[in-house]
Design an enzyme around this catalytic site. Structure first.
Site, PDB file in Angstrom:
ATOM      1  N   GLY A   1       0.793  -1.219   0.000  1.00  0.00           N
ATOM      2  CA  GLY A   1       0.000   0.000   0.000  1.00  0.00           C
ATOM      3  C   GLY A   1       0.821   1.262   0.000  1.00  0.00           C
ATOM      4  N   GLY A   2       2.083   1.172  -0.435  1.00  0.00           N
ATOM      5  CA  GLY A   2       2.929   2.356  -0.489  1.00  0.00           C
ATOM      6  C   GLY A   2       3.587   2.704   0.836  1.00  0.00           C
TER       7      GLY A   2
ATOM      8  CE  LYS B   1      -2.250   0.407  -7.056  1.00  0.00           C
ATOM      9  NZ  LYS B   1      -2.706  -0.987  -7.172  1.00  0.00           N
TER      10      LYS B   1
ATOM     11  CD  GLU C   1       0.132  -3.374  -7.676  1.00  0.00           C
ATOM     12  OE1 GLU C   1       1.050  -2.604  -7.325  1.00  0.00           O
ATOM     13  OE2 GLU C   1      -0.988  -3.381  -7.139  1.00  0.00           O
TER      14      GLU C   1
ATOM     15  NE  ARG D   1      -4.598  -6.951  -1.468  1.00  0.00           N
ATOM     16  CZ  ARG D   1      -4.626  -5.851  -2.184  1.00  0.00           C
ATOM     17  NH1 ARG D   1      -5.623  -5.635  -3.012  1.00  0.00           N
ATOM     18  NH2 ARG D   1      -3.661  -4.953  -2.107  1.00  0.00           N
TER      19      ARG D   1
ATOM     20  CB  VAL E   1      -9.126  -0.795  -4.077  1.00  0.00           C
ATOM     21  CG1 VAL E   1     -10.126   0.339  -3.882  1.00  0.00           C
ATOM     22  CG2 VAL E   1      -8.522  -1.218  -2.741  1.00  0.00           C
TER      23      VAL E   1
ATOM     24  NE  ARG F   1      -8.084   3.319  -4.895  1.00  0.00           N
ATOM     25  CZ  ARG F   1      -7.204   2.455  -4.408  1.00  0.00           C
ATOM     26  NH1 ARG F   1      -6.868   2.515  -3.122  1.00  0.00           N
ATOM     27  NH2 ARG F   1      -6.649   1.541  -5.180  1.00  0.00           N
TER      28      ARG F   1
END
Length: 461
Positions: A168-169, A241, A279, A297, A300, A343
């Site tokens: 997640g960065g 993101k 990715e 998985r 988002v 988002r």
């Protein structure tokens, strides 16, 4: 109307917008959904929409991370399958294994695949052996600052230091010279140990002008890996993101084919089953691309792929897990139209700090071609305890210009009050010349912020 009690029950082990998305997906297949929830989430829509809802104890902290409690609820309720969504335990092999050991179907890849891709060091080594291009850098963990400096001297600056166990960065720092690397390495290592319980660090070349491109794959029961096109996830703040689109305005047919082939090789290397995302970082100047990581998985941003392929990824995940026929043929998917996902967060639209509180007004846009995946309604409270993602706006048009126009209208018509949101930022982004032209990279938000700061300075002089 609820399905009869003899219909299979699927546990949704998550919260918020993805939990509601999964509950609806389960019910659309004629199955029953069981929601589990923390007390702070008891009024959220996913709890009321489920056929059965079970309150979780938070004695051990975050209940959505409590493997023993979740498996106990699943076993007691007699569920046929557990869908973890994204985040929380979705990429924890221990949870997947515990579910399977309890005689329950796991909606996702097996624990071995999750383990193989969960460690950035091992996954990078595995991908290199499988012929997937990897970012130049350390092939083994960097133990300390001297090791980092040594590796950087071979890779060349700028470099990125990141946690092997992170995601997640989080846990990433960029160093443009030795002095900066020495100043930041130990701090990054300490942070990684605190956040992820693992101080193992990687060092690799930092691609200055990067596009973040990912390929959605789906592994079938017979071992076939299908590629479902790319998503461009280059609009990011702090490596996280904010906007995703499919197809990418940067990717041509040749690059799409090469990225898809590499993603299929990545999936085949671990005998992947179900929905997953490979990715890549793509050098916007040279066109070179490198493997970043694989998310084992649902993502988002999966709705943009669903829009341009017509494939309901959640439905196919459930069919595969429950040994039902899937809709896939043997070839990669064809893409139709263009989709953009935005988002919507409860956060300050300038500094992007979370903005918890009670939502007093919630009015979703009702526009043909616009999908809203939301987790809240008016009267709900956004808790400090969890991520402040409120909803996702997904605009799907015949081409990119049409999708942008739909997104602009949707953002303008989405009314949320009581908490601050990033809707004003999204409105600015959608008319930014670089974004509109499709000629942006991962620095876009920082460039936009810089322009705004300069404009403020000019107005004061």
């Amino acid at each position: 109307m609820s399905a009869p009690p003899d219909v299979p029950l699927v546990m949704v082990a998550n919260r918020g917008e993805i939990a509601l998305r999964l509950v609806r997906g389960v019910q659309a297949l004629g199955l029953r959904a069981l929601a589990v929830y923390d007390a702070v989430d008891q009024d959220l829509p996913f709890v009321g929409r489920a056929d059965i809802s079970v309150a979780l104890s938070d004695e051990k902290g975050v209940p959505y991370m409590d493997v023993d409690q979740l498996v106990d609820v699943a076993r007691t309720a007699g569920v046929a399958a557990v869908h973890p969504g994204y985040g929380f335990l979705s990429e924890k092999p221990g949870f997947a294994d515990a579910v399977v050991q309890a005689g329950i179907a796991w909606v996702g890849p097996d624990a071995a695949a999750i383990t193989a891709m969960g460690d950035k060091v091992r996954s990078k080594q595995l991908m290199a052996k499988s012929g997937v291009p990897v970012v130049p850098g350390s092939v083994a963990p960097v133990p300390d600052v001297e090791g980092a400096v040594s590796a950087a001297s071979e890779t060349g600056y700028p470099v990125m230091v990141k946690s092997s166990a992170g995601g997640g960065g989080m846990g990433m720092v960029i160093a443009r010279d030795e002095e900066e690397l020495r100043a930041q390495f130990e701090q990054a290592q300490t942070r990684a140990g605190r956040l992820f319980g693992d101080p193992t660090m990687l060092l690799e070349r930092y691609v200055e002008h990067a596009r973040h491109i990912e390929i959605q794959i789906f592994g079938l029961a017979d071992g076939t890996i299908i590629a479902l096109g790319e998503r461009d996830c280059s609009v990011q703040r702090r490596h996280q993101k904010v906007v995703e689109e499919a197809p990418s305005p940067f990717v041509d047919d040749d690059l799409r084919r090469r990225l898809s082939d590499a993603a299929v090789r990545a999936g085949a290397a671990i005998a992947y089953r179900g929905a997953g995302t490979v990715e890549f970082v793509v050098d916007a100047t040279t066109g070179e691309f490198f493997f970043l990581e694989m998310n084992t998985r649902l993502q988002v941003e999966h709705p943009v792929t669903e829009c341009v392929t017509g494939v309901d990824l959640v439905a196919e995940q459930l069919r595969l897990a429950l040994d039902r026929p899937t809709v896939f043929g043997s070839g990669n998917a064809e893409l139709t139209g263009h989709a953009i996902e935005l988002r919507v967060y409860a956060e300050d639209p300038i500094r992007f700090f979370p903005s918890p509180g009670q939502i007093t007004v919630w009015h979703e846009p009702a526009i043909e071609g616009v999908r809203i995946d939301a987790g809240y309604v008016a009267g709900n409270t956004v808790s400090r305890k969890y991520d402040p993602l409120l909803a996702k706006i997904v605009a799907h048009g015949p081409d990119r210009s049409a999708a942008i126009a739909l997104a602009i209208r949707a953002v303008a018509e989405f009314k949320i009050e009581g908490v601050q949101t990033n809707l004003p930022f999204l409105a600015r982004l959608l008319v930014d010349p670089q974004f509109v032209a499709g000629k942006y990279d991962t620095s876009l938000i920082s460039v936009m912020s810089s322009k705004k700061d300069k404009a403020k300075e000019g107005s004061l002089t």
